[in-house]
Each structure stands twice: as structure tokens, then as C-alpha cells.
Design a protein around this motif. Structure first.
Motif, PDB file in Angstrom:
ATOM      1  N   VAL A  73       0.863  -1.194   0.000  1.00 38.57           N
ATOM      2  CA  VAL A  73       0.000   0.000   0.000  1.00 38.57           C
ATOM      3  C   VAL A  73       0.897   1.241   0.000  1.00 38.57           C
ATOM      4  N   PRO A  74       0.593   2.251  -0.860  1.00 36.87           N
ATOM      5  CA  PRO A  74       1.428   3.457  -0.905  1.00 36.87           C
ATOM      6  C   PRO A  74       1.542   4.139   0.458  1.00 36.87           C
ATOM      7  N   ALA A  75       2.689   4.768   0.692  1.00 41.90           N
ATOM      8  CA  ALA A  75       3.010   5.328   2.013  1.00 41.90           C
ATOM      9  C   ALA A  75       1.945   6.301   2.523  1.00 41.90           C
ATOM     10  N   ALA A  76       1.534   7.211   1.683  1.00 42.92           N
ATOM     11  CA  ALA A  76       0.584   8.233   2.135  1.00 42.92           C
ATOM     12  C   ALA A  76      -0.731   7.576   2.542  1.00 42.92           C
ATOM     13  N   ASP A  77      -1.162   6.625   1.738  1.00 38.15           N
ATOM     14  CA  ASP A  77      -2.421   5.929   1.970  1.00 38.15           C
ATOM     15  C   ASP A  77      -2.379   5.154   3.292  1.00 38.15           C
ATOM     16  N   ARG A  78      -1.300   4.415   3.482  1.00 40.17           N
ATOM     17  CA  ARG A  78      -1.232   3.583   4.693  1.00 40.17           C
ATOM     18  C   ARG A  78      -1.037   4.446   5.944  1.00 40.17           C
ATOM     19  N   GLY A  79      -0.348   5.571   5.796  1.00 45.31           N
ATOM     20  CA  GLY A  79      -0.167   6.469   6.931  1.00 45.31           C
ATOM     21  C   GLY A  79      -1.510   7.017   7.406  1.00 45.31           C
ATOM     22  N   ARG A  80      -2.304   7.436   6.432  1.00 53.08           N
ATOM     23  CA  ARG A  80      -3.626   7.987   6.775  1.00 53.08           C
ATOM     24  C   ARG A  80      -4.512   6.905   7.401  1.00 53.08           C
ATOM     25  N   LYS A  81      -4.511   5.722   6.775  1.00 55.77           N
ATOM     26  CA  LYS A  81      -5.348   4.624   7.296  1.00 55.77           C
ATOM     27  C   LYS A  81      -4.918   4.244   8.713  1.00 55.77           C
ATOM     28  N   ALA A  82      -3.610   4.220   8.951  1.00 50.72           N
ATOM     29  CA  ALA A  82      -3.095   3.820  10.266  1.00 50.72           C
ATOM     30  C   ALA A  82      -3.550   4.823  11.330  1.00 50.72           C
ATOM     31  N   LEU A  83      -3.446   6.106  11.006  1.00 52.63           N
ATOM     32  CA  LEU A  83      -3.850   7.126  11.986  1.00 52.63           C
ATOM     33  C   LEU A  83      -5.353   7.042  12.263  1.00 52.63           C
ATOM     34  N   ASP A  84      -6.129   6.827  11.196  1.00 51.23           N
ATOM     35  CA  ASP A  84      -7.598   6.728  11.357  1.00 51.23           C
ATOM     36  C   ASP A  84      -7.966   5.557  12.256  1.00 51.23           C
ATOM     37  N   ILE A  85      -7.340   4.397  11.978  1.00 51.31           N
ATOM     38  CA  ILE A  85      -7.734   3.198  12.733  1.00 51.31           C
ATOM     39  C   ILE A  85      -7.253   3.294  14.182  1.00 51.31           C
ATOM     40  N   LEU A  86      -6.102   3.922  14.387  1.00 54.24           N
ATOM     41  CA  LEU A  86      -5.620   4.086  15.767  1.00 54.24           C
ATOM     42  C   LEU A  86      -6.567   5.007  16.548  1.00 54.24           C
ATOM     43  N   ALA A  87      -7.077   6.023  15.870  1.00 53.42           N
ATOM     44  CA  ALA A  87      -8.046   6.906  16.521  1.00 53.42           C
ATOM     45  C   ALA A  87      -9.322   6.126  16.831  1.00 53.42           C
ATOM     46  N   GLU A  88      -9.681   5.256  15.887  1.00 51.95           N
ATOM     47  CA  GLU A  88     -10.903   4.463  16.050  1.00 51.95           C
ATOM     48  C   GLU A  88     -10.807   3.524  17.257  1.00 51.95           C
ATOM     49  N   VAL A  89      -9.618   2.994  17.530  1.00 45.87           N
ATOM     50  CA  VAL A  89      -9.479   2.103  18.695  1.00 45.87           C
ATOM     51  C   VAL A  89      -9.053   2.879  19.952  1.00 45.87           C
ATOM     52  N   GLY A  90      -9.127   4.199  19.866  1.00 47.75           N
ATOM     53  CA  GLY A  90      -8.902   5.035  21.050  1.00 47.75           C
ATOM     54  C   GLY A  90      -7.448   5.268  21.396  1.00 47.75           C
ATOM     55  N   LEU A  91      -6.589   5.255  20.396  1.00 51.54           N
ATOM     56  CA  LEU A  91      -5.153   5.445  20.689  1.00 51.54           C
ATOM     57  C   LEU A  91      -4.606   6.724  20.056  1.00 51.54           C
TER      58      LEU A  91
END
Lengths: 230, 410
Positions: A115-133
Motif C-alpha cells: 500500500v502506498p506510504a501516504a495511503d497507509r499512513g492515513r489509514k493507520a492514523l484513522d484506525i488508531l483513533a478508532e481504537v482510542g489510541l
């Protein structure tokens, strides 16, 4: 369509001079979008079954199918590719890579997937926020509590939206509030994205969220109950 | 490429997970590499000096003689060309330096003693940069022309003969008819040489003066040609061969002084053996470090395999980790070697063990020589053998069964 199909699985472990039947002619079918809790006393075979479904362990006998593809006869490389593309894992412990930060751990699978860097960076931040981190993205596992680590592991398992998530005692190290939050997240993913969940747990709270409870004993299914989600 | 990036990141961070162990291993690699290069530089410096001294005593990279001269280096075996013809042939050929000379065995006699020597009749102008004698350092003076009537001998020989500048000696040899040819000379200069044996062996006189004494007219016993690099004299050899006909013998210096020629080959081989031996000692530490690093991370490796990393990725990660360790160690080792060799390039005075050094033809001042080829050799050997040594632990790590690795108990 069937997400998981196990046919006549047998697996025997040798412990000292004793043979332990972890799976004893077990057959099971889980439809797409299923939310199944495998429940058994310790040593009942639920983790062995989970590992066989995930291609982490080969049964001595029987067949395992994921989305219609037989996987028990695949090579190590093919199984790795299957796990990478289709399955999300949450293990009970030792879930994270210690030298990577929370965000890098979540990005890890996506990075291997390409997965391209920008895409995975955004997804990672979103999902971490979603799990309360939110705010803990740059911490390494050693700087986080057990619960926080487990949530990072869950975030990593679901961030690339796999069709199947296998979780082994995902709430074992979590307090009740965090456990509920995690199970609600699983439920939401199951209901809104159709992700199939197979969770090995004897936690009553987890069972409460499952649509189906498969009770096991000595490697056999002794009860298979459909229930309304909490 | 993307996998390489993640594998490199993991390898780099894992490398610094145990700072102390990595630092110790880096120290070992750096010191090992430093030792490889430093010792090689000393050895090469010593060999180069030995060969340069040897060549300057021969002298020349390529030599032309009468076909029988090497078996019987007497005045009867003259080159079948006159010196004038030789000058007309070799002069326009464009060699960096060349000369013709008479070189015969002779006996030198003073009032007190006599000794057997090698008598060289030279053109002192042409040979200024070819022979081992520094004209400016000569006590008294060096020869000034081909018909100079004096002789220049070594300090050591002067001591043996109990003579000095200004005193007379007699040189005696044979003419082409095997009659005694002798003549009295005045000692005009005493020279110093790096190798004391040269001071005892060589006596210089003017070429014309010797031609007259030996009654050989305009003839000489050898022609010498110097090239740019003693390690590669093939161009000069081919050029000389093209200039002369079959009536003479043309030889490279490695054929004329087989001891030095063999020494050059042996030393090149010795450098490689030395580098490999040091690496073998290092490799135990390297493999141990990698085995420990893998052993500590079994569960983590299992996790990565479970998440979808292929065994080849794990193999790659461990190999990259090893290569990073080696590359950093090589960098530090190379820098250390450069920092320690450069200040010593002016020479290390070993005069305290001069006699021992001389026994195998080495000078008493050692000039370490940092050669790019030797540095490249050390680096390439370390990288290739390091890669091979790392394969075993990396392969073992990649063969783990994910579930067994994850559930491994300390």
C-alpha cells in the motif's frame, strides 16, 4: 458463500508419553459475515482450530477451505500470501513488533502488501483513533500498557479490511471497559463491512457479542448455538 | 523495493536494540579490519622496498644480455651490438629510463685487504635516477662522466678494506681473452645503501674507463630499461623484444631475480590469507551475535511470519542486519587504518633490528603502503565471507514454523 469450511479435521499432539487429541474429526462451516466465538475449557482445541483455519498449523487429517480455496495443502509461501491478503490476526500476547511504533506496527502489514506510504499512513492514523489510541501513534510497545498494545494489534488486524479476522483470546489482557470497546468495534466491522470474525475465547463478554457460539471439548464440537448479538 | 525498505528499517532498529552487544561487535569488526589493512600496508611497504632495492641493485625492470651472460656473467659474454648501435636503437624508443653498462665480477684490493665485488661501469648522468645510490648523499663525490677515472664504493666495503676517499685501490678482472685486466683507481666517493650488502658488493666506475681497462672497445654487457610500475613490466618487455634481434636474451626482473619475483607473488597471496584468517576469527563473533539476535526474537519472527511475511523476507532481514553491521564496522576499520597509516608513510625506523631485516633483504626503514587494491580486497573479503557466515543463522530464522515460534517459551 462460505468463508471458512473445515472437514473432518484431526490434530494430535504428543505431550510426554501421552497423545493429546486437539482436534478430533471436527467439521465446521462459517458463512461470510459470520461472528463466531469458539469456546472451550483450556486445552479444548479452540486455539488449534483457529491456527488451522489461519494456515498457521497443519492438521494431521482433513481439509480446510477459506472462501472456497483449500489451504491445508498450500506451501509456506502461499500460506503467507493468503494470511497477508485475506486474514487479520489478533493473538493473545506478543502481538507487536517491539522496534516499531504503534503507527508503524499498524502500517506493517499494509507496507508488506504494498500500500502506498501516504495511503497507509492515513489509514493507520484513522484506525488508531478508532481504537482510542489517538496521540499514542509514536509510542513503541514497551511504552504502552497491555491493553493499549492489544488495541494496536487489533488495529493492525483490521486496518486493511481483511475478509476474515481470527482472534485468539483478544480480551485476555484487557479491562472490561476496553474489552467492550473492542468487541463493539468488531461488531461494527462485522455489520458494516461484512468482515467474518472467528474468536477463540472463554470470556462471557465476548460470547455475548457473538452471533454464534461453537462450544468445544476435547477437540470436538459439543454445542453450536446461534444467538442474537447483544 | 518496498520490502527492502521495511526489511532494512527492521534490520537497522534491531541492530540497535542491544546497544552494548552491537557496539562490542562493531569494535571487533573495526579492529579486525584495521588489523587487516594495517598489517597489509606494513607488509606491502616492506615488500615494495625490498623489490625496489632489488630492482635498483639489478637494476632495471627489463634487461638485455648476451644469451650466455646469466650463466657466466663475465666480460666474454658481451652484447653483440656496439654501444653506439644500442643508443641509436633504445634512445628513440621513448622508455622512461634506460641505460647500457658493463657489469662484471672483479676483485678490489686496497693496501690492507681485498674482496670480490661486482664492478659496474656506468654512465652516471643517465643512471642518476636508476640506481640505488643517492648522488647527493655520497661522501666525497659520485662519478661525473663515463670517462671518470675514479671509483665509488660503499661505506661498508671501505671499512673492510680500511680505505677512504682519496686513497687508491686496484680493481682486477678479466678481458675477453681471459687475460688479467687491472688498473689503479682513486676512491672519489663512498655511498650509503638501504641494504648493507649493497655497500659491500657494488663498485661504480665510469663506463668508458672500464671499457678501456677491459679492452672491449665500444661494447657493454647489459642494457636495462625502467618502466613506470614494477608490478607490470609487460609493455616495456614487449617493446624491448621488438627492438632487438634473436642474438640477445631479454628478461623481466622477475625472471632475473626469481627470489624477489616469487616474493611478490607470495606476498600477494599472503595478504589474502592474512585477511581470511582475521576474518575467520571475526566470523565467530559475527555468527554468535546473529544467533543470539535471532534466538531473542523467535516469537517476533513467528509473529511476522504469521502476519504474512515470507520466509525469504526473514532471511533477508537477518542478512541485511549482518551486512549493516559489517558495513559500519568496515567504515570504522577503514577510517582507523587510514588515520594510523598516513602519519607513518614517512617511514618507521627499524634500525634497531636492521641486521635481522637485512637477512631477508629488507631495509631498516619501513614505509607502510596503503594500496587501494588491498583495502578493496579486505572489504570485499569481509563482505562476501560475512554474508556467507550469516546465511546459517538467517536460514534457521526463516525456517521457523510461525505457530511454534509464537508460542515459544523462554
Amino acid at each position: 458463500m462460505t468463508a471458512v469450511r473445515c472437514v473432518d479435521l484431526c490434530k494430535t499432539y504428543r505431550q510426554g508419553d501421552q497423545d493429546i487429541k486437539a482436534l478430533d474429526h471436527l467439521s465446521l462451516e462459517i458463512g461470510e459475515g459470520g461472528f463466531v466465538c469458539l469456546s472451550s475449557p483450556s486445552g479444548g482445541g479452540k486455539t488449534t482450530l483457529l491456527n488451522a483455519i489461519g494456515g498457521l498449523d497443519k492438521p494431521d487429517q482433513g481439509e480446510v477451505y477459506i472462501a472456497g480455496q483449500r489451504i491445508d495443502n498450500l506451501s509456506k509461501g502461499e500460506l503467507a500470501e493468503l494470511r497477508l491478503r485475506r486474514i487479520g490476526f489478533v493473538f493473545q500476547a506478543y502481538n507487536l513488533i517491539p522496534v516499531l511504533t504503534a503507527r508503524e506496527n499498524v502500517e506493517f502489514v499494509m507496507q508488506v502488501q504494498g500500500v502506498p506510504a501516504a495511503d497507509r499512513g492515513r489509514k493507520a492514523l484513522d484506525i488508531l483513533a478508532e481504537v482510542g489510541l489517538e496521540g499514542l501513534e509514536d509510542r513503541r510497545p514497551a511504552e504502552m500498557s497491555g491493553g493499549q498494545q492489544q488495541r494496536v494489534a487489533v488495529a493492525r488486524a483490521i486496518v486493511s479490511r481483511p475478509a476474515l479476522v481470527l482472534a485468539d483470546e483478544p480480551t485476555a489482557n484487557l479491562d472490561s471497559k476496553t474489552s467492550d470497546g473492542l468487541m463493539e468495534l468488531f461488531t461494527e466491522l462485522n455489520e458494516h463491512h461484512g468482515t467474518t470474525f472467528v474468536i477463540a475465547s472463554h470470556d462471557q463478554r465476548v460470547m455475548g457479542y457473538a452471533k454464534r457460539i461453537v462450544r468445544m471439548l476435547d477437540g470436538r464440537i459439543v454445542d453450536d448455538i446461534q444467538q442474537d448479538a447483544a | 523495493m518496498r520490502r527492502l525498505r521495511i526489511l532494512s528499517k527492521l534490520a537497522w532498529r534491531n541492530l540497535w536494540r542491544n546497544h552494548r552487544r552491537t557496539a562490542i561487535m562493531l569494535g571487533a569488526i573495526s579492529v579486525g579490519v584495521w588489523a587487516m589493512i594495517f598489517m597489509t600496508a606494513l607488509t606491502q611497504g616492506m615488500v615494495t622496498e625490498m623489490i625496489r632495492d632489488g630492482i635498483s641493485a639489478l637494476p632495471g625492470h627489463v634487461q638485455v644480455h648476451h644469451p650466455d651472460y646469466r650463466d657466466d656473467p663475465s666480460i666474454t659474454n658481451l652484447i653483440p651490438m656496439t654501444d653506439t648501435e644500442i643508443a641509436a636503437t633504445f634512445g628513440p624508443a621513448g622508455f622512461s629510463a634506460w641505460s647500457s653498462r658493463i657489469k662484471v665480477p672483479a676483485v678490489i684490493t686496497s693496501e690492507r685487504d681485498s674482496r670480490g665485488v661486482t664492478l659496474l661501469g656506468i654512465d652516471p648522468v643517465r643512471e642518476r635516477d636508476m640506481i640505488f645510490v643517492d648522488y647527493d648523499e655520497v661522501e666525497g663525490r659520485f662519478l661525473e662522466s663515463v670517462d671518470d677515472r675514479g671509483v665509488v664504493i660503499g661505506h661498508k666495503l671501505a671499512d673492510t678494506l680500511d680505505t677512504e676517499v682519496g686513497k687508491r685501490i686496484v680493481l682486477m678482472s678479466q678481458d675477453p681473452d681471459n687475460d688479467i685486466a687491472d688498473r689503479g683507481f682513486r676512491v672519489v666517493g663512498l655511498f650509503h645503501a638501504n641494504v648493507e650488502a649493497f655497500e659491500e658488493t657494488y663498485v661504480f666506475a665510469g663506463k668508458k674507463t672500464l671499457q678501456n681497462m677491459l679492452r672491449v672497445g665500444d661494447r657493454v654487457t647489459e642494457v636495462v630499461v625502467l618502466g613506470e610500475d614494477y608490478r607490470n613490466v609487460e609493455d616495456e618487455y614487449a617493446a624491448v623484444l621488438a627492438l632487438v634481434d634473436g642474438g640477445v636474451e631479454v628478461r623481466r626482473w622477475t625472471e632475473l631475480d626469481t627470489y624477489l619475483g616469487t616474493m611478490l607473488k607470495v606476498m600477494d597471496g599472503f595478504v589474502l590469507v592474512w585477511v581470511i584468517v582475521i576474518f575467520l576469527a571475526l566470523s565467530f563473533g559475527l555468527v554468535n551475535t546473529l544467533v543470539m539476535a535471532v534466538f531473542e526474537r523467535v516469537r517476533e519472527i513467528g509473529l511476522m511470519l504469521a502476519l504474512g511475511m515470507k520466509p525469504g523476507d526473514i532471511l533477508g532481514q537477518i542478512l541485511i542486519e549482518s551486512m549493516l553491521l559489517l558495513v559500519i564496522g568496515l567504515g570504522i576499520g577503514n577510517l582507523l587504518a587510514w588515520l594510523t597509516i598516513k602519519p607513518l608513510e614517512g617511514g618507521i625506523d627499524l634500525s634497531i633490528v636492521a641486521e635481522g631485516m637485512e637477512m631477508f633483504g629488507a631495509a631498516s626503514v619501513l614505509y607502510p603502503q596503503l594500496r587501494l587494491e588491498d583495502v578493496v580486497l579486505a572489504n570485499v573479503v569481509v563482505l562476501i565471507l560475512g554474508f556467507l557466515a550469516s546465511l546459517s543463522p538467517a536460514w534457521r530464522a526463516s525456517r521457523y514454523e510461525p505457530i511454534e515460534a509464537i508460542t515459544k517459551v523462554d
